[in-house]
Design a protein around this motif. Structure first.
Motif, PDB file in Angstrom:
ATOM      1  N   PRO A  55       0.778  -1.316  -0.015  1.00 27.90           N
ATOM      2  CA  PRO A  55      -0.029  -0.032  -0.038  1.00 27.90           C
ATOM      3  C   PRO A  55       0.818   1.418  -0.106  1.00 27.90           C
ATOM      4  O   PRO A  55       0.465   2.393  -0.004  1.00 27.90           O
ATOM      5  CB  PRO A  55      -0.861   0.020   1.327  1.00 27.90           C
ATOM      6  N   ILE A  56       2.146   1.148   0.281  1.00 26.73           N
ATOM      7  CA  ILE A  56       3.121   2.202   0.441  1.00 26.73           C
ATOM      8  C   ILE A  56       4.295   2.152  -0.313  1.00 26.73           C
ATOM      9  O   ILE A  56       4.758   0.830  -0.632  1.00 26.73           O
ATOM     10  CB  ILE A  56       3.332   2.583   1.948  1.00 26.73           C
ATOM     11  N   ASP A  57       5.184   3.209  -0.582  1.00 22.70           N
ATOM     12  CA  ASP A  57       6.594   3.128  -0.852  1.00 22.70           C
ATOM     13  C   ASP A  57       7.290   2.978   0.539  1.00 22.70           C
ATOM     14  O   ASP A  57       7.026   3.707   1.228  1.00 22.70           O
ATOM     15  CB  ASP A  57       7.104   4.341  -1.665  1.00 22.70           C
ATOM     16  N   GLY A  58       8.024   1.793   0.725  1.00 19.35           N
ATOM     17  CA  GLY A  58       8.690   1.831   1.874  1.00 19.35           C
ATOM     18  C   GLY A  58       9.341   0.486   1.939  1.00 19.35           C
ATOM     19  O   GLY A  58      10.251  -0.110   0.860  1.00 19.35           O
ATOM     20  N   GLU A  59       9.329  -0.254   3.256  1.00 20.40           N
ATOM     21  CA  GLU A  59      10.253  -1.384   3.271  1.00 20.40           C
ATOM     22  C   GLU A  59       9.612  -2.406   4.018  1.00 20.40           C
ATOM     23  O   GLU A  59       8.652  -2.184   4.992  1.00 20.40           O
ATOM     24  CB  GLU A  59      11.360  -0.974   4.139  1.00 20.40           C
ATOM     25  N   VAL A  60       9.753  -3.792   3.754  1.00 22.76           N
ATOM     26  CA  VAL A  60       9.136  -4.807   4.411  1.00 22.76           C
ATOM     27  C   VAL A  60       9.934  -4.918   5.871  1.00 22.76           C
ATOM     28  O   VAL A  60      11.077  -5.148   5.689  1.00 22.76           O
ATOM     29  CB  VAL A  60       9.062  -6.177   3.732  1.00 22.76           C
ATOM     30  N   VAL A  61       9.289  -4.900   6.999  1.00 24.90           N
ATOM     31  CA  VAL A  61      10.174  -4.891   8.105  1.00 24.90           C
ATOM     32  C   VAL A  61      10.239  -6.281   8.733  1.00 24.90           C
ATOM     33  O   VAL A  61      11.247  -6.705   9.097  1.00 24.90           O
ATOM     34  CB  VAL A  61       9.706  -3.986   9.273  1.00 24.90           C
ATOM     35  N   ASP A  62       8.939  -7.090   8.647  1.00 24.36           N
ATOM     36  CA  ASP A  62       8.931  -8.395   9.297  1.00 24.36           C
ATOM     37  C   ASP A  62       7.493  -9.033   8.493  1.00 24.36           C
ATOM     38  O   ASP A  62       6.674  -8.521   8.494  1.00 24.36           O
ATOM     39  CB  ASP A  62       8.566  -8.429  10.763  1.00 24.36           C
ATOM     40  N   VAL A  63       8.046 -10.298   8.153  1.00 25.47           N
ATOM     41  CA  VAL A  63       7.145 -11.237   7.471  1.00 25.47           C
ATOM     42  C   VAL A  63       6.948 -12.134   8.605  1.00 25.47           C
ATOM     43  O   VAL A  63       7.912 -12.932   9.197  1.00 25.47           O
ATOM     44  CB  VAL A  63       7.629 -11.813   6.162  1.00 25.47           C
ATOM     45  N   PHE A  64       5.623 -12.265   9.344  1.00 31.46           N
ATOM     46  CA  PHE A  64       5.658 -13.108  10.280  1.00 31.46           C
ATOM     47  C   PHE A  64       5.897 -14.478   9.706  1.00 31.46           C
ATOM     48  O   PHE A  64       5.385 -15.106   9.031  1.00 31.46           O
ATOM     49  CB  PHE A  64       4.051 -13.294  11.013  1.00 31.46           C
ATOM     50  N   LYS A  65       6.421 -15.401  10.857  1.00 33.42           N
ATOM     51  CA  LYS A  65       6.765 -16.983  10.620  1.00 33.42           C
ATOM     52  C   LYS A  65       5.569 -17.670  10.056  1.00 33.42           C
ATOM     53  O   LYS A  65       5.874 -18.357   9.183  1.00 33.42           O
ATOM     54  CB  LYS A  65       7.450 -17.636  11.590  1.00 33.42           C
ATOM     55  N   THR A  66       4.190 -17.154  10.331  1.00 33.51           N
ATOM     56  CA  THR A  66       3.123 -17.963  10.264  1.00 33.51           C
ATOM     57  C   THR A  66       2.473 -17.384   8.978  1.00 33.51           C
ATOM     58  O   THR A  66       1.352 -17.973   8.645  1.00 33.51           O
ATOM     59  CB  THR A  66       2.071 -17.988  11.331  1.00 33.51           C
ATOM     60  N   LYS A  67       3.224 -16.420   8.339  1.00 31.02           N
ATOM     61  CA  LYS A  67       2.721 -15.611   7.067  1.00 31.02           C
ATOM     62  C   LYS A  67       1.523 -15.038   6.983  1.00 31.02           C
ATOM     63  O   LYS A  67       1.148 -14.883   5.993  1.00 31.02           O
ATOM     64  CB  LYS A  67       2.748 -16.996   5.829  1.00 31.02           C
ATOM     65  N   HIS A  68       0.606 -14.870   8.056  1.00 31.18           N
ATOM     66  CA  HIS A  68      -0.520 -14.396   8.100  1.00 31.18           C
ATOM     67  C   HIS A  68      -0.444 -12.860   8.081  1.00 31.18           C
ATOM     68  O   HIS A  68      -1.459 -12.115   7.940  1.00 31.18           O
ATOM     69  CB  HIS A  68      -1.510 -14.816   9.301  1.00 31.18           C
TER      70      HIS A  68
END
Length: 163
Positions: A55-68
């Motif tokens: 939804p934004i220009d930016g950075e992925v900080v954390d993808v939860f291990k459970t992928k949800h």
């Protein structure tokens, strides 16, 4: 020409819909953590499509291990959470295909994930997806959409500005 060197970089504060679907006010999400804004202010989408876009220009900080869920930081510093479905942590990643990794830079409209709506429903979970501003002590939501249906990557949900 020298004027442009010292000009502040324009930061896009628009927050476009990461999913196509029906807009659900956060207060109507059937989960108290979200409806009572315990995690922060935001909005929710009842998706009609499996693709989840940035939804934004930016950075992925954390993808939860459970992928949800995916935590992101916009270029303006606002931190957001896209929580794909309700009670989906129990699926342990089933029904989710993550297309990004921690630390990855993204532009608004780039694919982040695929969410298999049918699998999520079959497993007894809900697909309504809260989108939360996590650092509301520093940022605020304005110009919230009044639309009932939004298209991923096209329609603005709201703007996020520094307080």
């Amino acid at each position: 020409m020298l004027k442009n060197i010292f000009k502040k970089k324009e930061i896009n504060n628009a927050f476009v819909s990461p999913m196509s679907g029906s807009v659900v006010p956060l207060e109507e999400v059937p989960d108290q953590v979200f409806s009572q804004k315990m995690m922060g202010d935001g909005i929710a989408i009842e998706p009609t499509d499996e693709t989840v876009l940035s939804p934004i220009d930016g950075e992925v900080v954390d993808v939860f291990k459970t992928k949800h869920a995916i935590n992101m930081r916009a270029d303006n510093g606002a931190e957001i959470l896209i929580h794909m479905g309700l009670e989906t942590v129990q699926l342990q990643g089933e029904g989710f295909d993550i297309l990004v990794s921690n630390g990855q830079k993204v532009k608004a409209g780039e694919p982040l994930a695929k969410m298999n709506i049918h699998t999520i429903i079959e497993k007894g979970c809900q697909t309504v997806t809260p989108i939360i501003l996590l650092n509301g002590d520093e940022y605020k939501i304005s110009n919230r959409t009044t639309e009932k249906h939004v298209t991923a990557g096209n329609d603005q949900l709201f703007q996020i500005n520094k307080k």
